[in-house]
Design a protein around this motif. Structure first.
Motif, PDB file in Angstrom:
ATOM      1  N   GLN A   3       1.011  -1.362   0.001  1.00 45.51           N
ATOM      2  CA  GLN A   3      -0.073  -0.076   0.067  1.00 45.51           C
ATOM      3  C   GLN A   3       0.842   1.207   0.109  1.00 45.51           C
ATOM      4  OE1 GLN A   3      -3.127  -0.183   3.046  1.00 45.51           O
ATOM      5  NE2 GLN A   3      -4.373  -0.945   1.621  1.00 45.51           N
ATOM      6  N   LEU A   4       0.686   2.012  -0.837  1.00 45.06           N
ATOM      7  CA  LEU A   4       1.403   3.384  -0.952  1.00 45.06           C
ATOM      8  C   LEU A   4      -0.210   4.755  -1.173  1.00 45.06           C
ATOM      9  CD1 LEU A   4       3.726   2.304  -3.700  1.00 45.06           C
ATOM     10  CD2 LEU A   4       4.067   2.841  -1.163  1.00 45.06           C
ATOM     11  N   SER A  17       4.950  26.553  -3.094  1.00 43.08           N
ATOM     12  CA  SER A  17       5.788  25.352  -2.680  1.00 43.08           C
ATOM     13  C   SER A  17       4.804  24.357  -2.204  1.00 43.08           C
ATOM     14  CB  SER A  17       6.767  25.411  -1.624  1.00 43.08           C
ATOM     15  OG  SER A  17       8.009  26.310  -2.148  1.00 43.08           O
ATOM     16  N   LEU A  18       4.747  23.241  -2.443  1.00 46.85           N
ATOM     17  CA  LEU A  18       4.146  21.933  -1.886  1.00 46.85           C
ATOM     18  C   LEU A  18       5.100  20.825  -1.208  1.00 46.85           C
ATOM     19  CD1 LEU A  18       1.219  21.529  -4.002  1.00 46.85           C
ATOM     20  CD2 LEU A  18       0.975  22.507  -1.758  1.00 46.85           C
ATOM     21  N   ARG A  19       4.637  20.031  -0.283  1.00 46.67           N
ATOM     22  CA  ARG A  19       5.544  18.891  -0.010  1.00 46.67           C
ATOM     23  C   ARG A  19       4.435  17.830   0.158  1.00 46.67           C
ATOM     24  NH1 ARG A  19       8.056  17.189   5.878  1.00 46.67           N
ATOM     25  NH2 ARG A  19       9.906  16.247   5.143  1.00 46.67           N
ATOM     26  N   LEU A  20       4.832  16.771  -0.673  1.00 42.74           N
ATOM     27  CA  LEU A  20       3.920  15.683  -0.745  1.00 42.74           C
ATOM     28  C   LEU A  20       4.636  14.492   0.229  1.00 42.74           C
ATOM     29  CD1 LEU A  20       3.494  15.299  -4.898  1.00 42.74           C
ATOM     30  CD2 LEU A  20       2.049  16.732  -3.239  1.00 42.74           C
ATOM     31  N   SER A  21       3.903  13.708   0.541  1.00 40.23           N
ATOM     32  CA  SER A  21       4.081  12.575   1.267  1.00 40.23           C
ATOM     33  C   SER A  21       3.523  11.288   0.891  1.00 40.23           C
ATOM     34  CB  SER A  21       3.462  12.845   2.919  1.00 40.23           C
ATOM     35  OG  SER A  21       4.067  13.980   3.378  1.00 40.23           O
ATOM     36  N   CYS A  22       4.306  10.186   1.094  1.00 47.56           N
ATOM     37  CA  CYS A  22       3.801   8.875   0.779  1.00 47.56           C
ATOM     38  C   CYS A  22       4.066   7.844   1.740  1.00 47.56           C
ATOM     39  CB  CYS A  22       4.626   8.408  -0.312  1.00 47.56           C
ATOM     40  SG  CYS A  22       4.259   6.588  -0.911  1.00 47.56           S
ATOM     41  N   LEU A  79       8.123   8.587   2.474  1.00 50.89           N
ATOM     42  CA  LEU A  79       8.809   9.130   1.423  1.00 50.89           C
ATOM     43  C   LEU A  79       8.140  10.608   1.142  1.00 50.89           C
ATOM     44  CD1 LEU A  79      10.720   8.776  -1.257  1.00 50.89           C
ATOM     45  CD2 LEU A  79       8.372   8.151  -2.683  1.00 50.89           C
ATOM     46  N   TRP A  80       9.060  11.484   0.821  1.00 49.76           N
ATOM     47  CA  TRP A  80       8.427  12.998   0.582  1.00 49.76           C
ATOM     48  C   TRP A  80       8.894  13.518  -0.880  1.00 49.76           C
ATOM     49  CZ3 TRP A  80      10.742  11.610   5.484  1.00 49.76           C
ATOM     50  CH2 TRP A  80       9.782  11.649   6.552  1.00 49.76           C
ATOM     51  N   LEU A  81       8.369  14.584  -1.225  1.00 50.84           N
ATOM     52  CA  LEU A  81       8.890  15.243  -2.422  1.00 50.84           C
ATOM     53  C   LEU A  81       8.543  16.714  -2.008  1.00 50.84           C
ATOM     54  CD1 LEU A  81       9.937  15.193  -5.244  1.00 50.84           C
ATOM     55  CD2 LEU A  81       7.562  15.331  -6.147  1.00 50.84           C
TER      56      LEU A  81
END
Length: 125
Positions: A3-4, A17-22, A79-81
């Protein structure tokens, strides 16, 4: 079951800006390279960035180099972006993806298999 779950997308103005998480589960996260890929409206899936198992190697598409930063925390299975200086052409659904084989690093779409449902990023004024 792998699962992600991606989160952190939204609407942002150009230059923002944005910060994505997984959040990852169902596999040994620390044993797999991870990547971010995206699909812009009407376009094919595009590889964005990859990170090796212990974060020693990171690779970026030319279109995002210098603006995006990929990172991971193996203790948190996350995980982040980090996306800075966003442009309208960054508008897409962003997905995190798991490496196809343990301890194998790659920066092509075929090097990754499972990915999540995605999170929408819209860059517009």
């Amino acid at each position: 079951e792998v699962q992600l779950v991606e989160s952190g997308g939204g609407l942002v103005q150009p230059g923002g800006s944005l910060r994505l998480s997984c959040a990852a589960s169902g596999f040994t996260f620390s044993s797999y390279a991870m990547s971010w890929v995206r699909r812009a409206p009407g376009k094919d899936l595009e590889w964005v960035s990859s990170i090796s198992t212990r974060s020693l190697i990171t690779t970026y598409a030319d279109s995002v180099k210098g603006r995006f930063t990929i990172s991971r925390d193996n203790a948190k299975n996350t995980l982040w972006l980090q996306m800075n200086s966003l442009k309208p052409e960054d508008t897409a659904v962003y997905y995190c993806a798991k490496g196809r084989a343990p301890f194998k690093y790659g920066y092509n779409l075929q090097d990754y298999d499972y990915w999540g449902q995605g999170t929408q990023v819209t860059v517009s004024s």
